[in-house]
Design a protein around this motif. Sequence first.
Motif, PDB file in Angstrom:
ATOM      1  N   ALA A 123     -22.233 -94.271  -6.799  1.00 19.98           N
ATOM      2  CA  ALA A 123     -23.233 -94.910  -7.654  1.00 19.98           C
ATOM      3  C   ALA A 123     -24.551 -94.159  -7.517  1.00 19.98           C
ATOM      4  N   SER A 124     -25.224 -93.947  -8.639  1.00 16.98           N
ATOM      5  CA  SER A 124     -26.525 -93.278  -8.662  1.00 16.98           C
ATOM      6  C   SER A 124     -27.468 -94.066  -9.563  1.00 16.98           C
ATOM      7  N   ASN A 125     -28.675 -93.541  -9.773  1.00 17.91           N
ATOM      8  CA  ASN A 125     -29.675 -94.211 -10.601  1.00 17.91           C
ATOM      9  C   ASN A 125     -29.897 -95.649 -10.123  1.00 17.91           C
ATOM     10  N   GLU A 126     -30.199 -95.771  -8.815  1.00 13.57           N
ATOM     11  CA  GLU A 126     -30.448 -97.071  -8.182  1.00 13.57           C
ATOM     12  C   GLU A 126     -29.257 -98.013  -8.318  1.00 13.57           C
ATOM     13  N   VAL A 185     -26.790-104.354 -13.756  1.00 18.60           N
ATOM     14  CA  VAL A 185     -25.709-104.560 -12.791  1.00 18.60           C
ATOM     15  C   VAL A 185     -25.794-103.483 -11.708  1.00 18.60           C
ATOM     16  N   ASP A 186     -25.593-103.889 -10.469  1.00 21.68           N
ATOM     17  CA  ASP A 186     -25.668-102.976  -9.327  1.00 21.68           C
ATOM     18  C   ASP A 186     -24.253-102.643  -8.853  1.00 21.68           C
ATOM     19  N   LEU A 232     -22.211 -95.828 -12.332  1.00 20.45           N
ATOM     20  CA  LEU A 232     -21.004 -95.721 -11.520  1.00 20.45           C
ATOM     21  C   LEU A 232     -20.159 -94.560 -12.034  1.00 20.45           C
ATOM     22  N   THR A 233     -19.795 -93.652 -11.144  1.00 18.46           N
ATOM     23  CA  THR A 233     -19.009 -92.479 -11.524  1.00 18.46           C
ATOM     24  C   THR A 233     -17.759 -92.389 -10.658  1.00 18.46           C
ATOM     25  N   LEU A 234     -16.607 -92.259 -11.308  1.00 19.10           N
ATOM     26  CA  LEU A 234     -15.341 -92.083 -10.616  1.00 19.10           C
ATOM     27  C   LEU A 234     -14.859 -90.661 -10.856  1.00 19.10           C
TER      28      LEU A 234
END
Length: 238
Positions: free
Chosen positions: A111-114, A72-73, A118-120
């Motif tokens: 968002a990281s790692n392509e 999932v992106d 997801l980090t809030l």
Amino acid sequence: MTTTTRFTALLVALAVVASATVGVAAAASDGSISADPAFPSGTSTHTVTATAGNDTAGSWNGFAVDYSNSGVDASNVSQDDVVTIGIDRGDDAAGDAVDVNVSDDLDSVSASNEGHLLTLGLGGSYDLDAGDEVVVVYEDAYHPMVQGSWETPLDVNPQSSGGETTATLTIESASTSDDTPTTEGDEQTSESTTDDATTDGTTAGTTDDGSTGGTSSGFGLAVAAVAIVGAALLASRD
């Protein structure tokens, strides 16, 4: 075996059980993730929950969802896409209901790692107690062109250890779903005709490419502890 030896063996077994129980309860638990719609190749709204343990008690500073397994992106998920972020005190409400809305404390969404992590980020103005459930709902998560079920790591307060748990994300085509939402505990999913897909956050089903998700270690630990107690009780009868 003397009475003293038997009693000592029983105490050791009980100590193992107690330590195992504490270890399981300390981390986050009861992770859940549901998608609406749950179809491949398109944007979706995801509802994610996790119950805080002793290790995550204190200031709530962040939350992370790792989509590496499912692909999932989350690159397009922004702060404006966060529909709900809050705390269900005592984890006693269903679905995405919260007792405390913490949206005013949301500092960042990235968002990281392509796009798969997801980090809030939160300002830490609100505290979590062990047993509280954190609830996050956000839009614009993009599903890949595949269907299946994937173990999805979650992390309450990812800046420190102890808040890790997992949930199972299921993506299914319209042809295998009657699009009727169901509820299992706090987790809302869609009915699927795929026999091996589960959504209890412990065991992932089989995907189209034959891969399978992982299994939660807490259950195995509890079984091992019970076996040790049983062995000690049998020894005490000799």
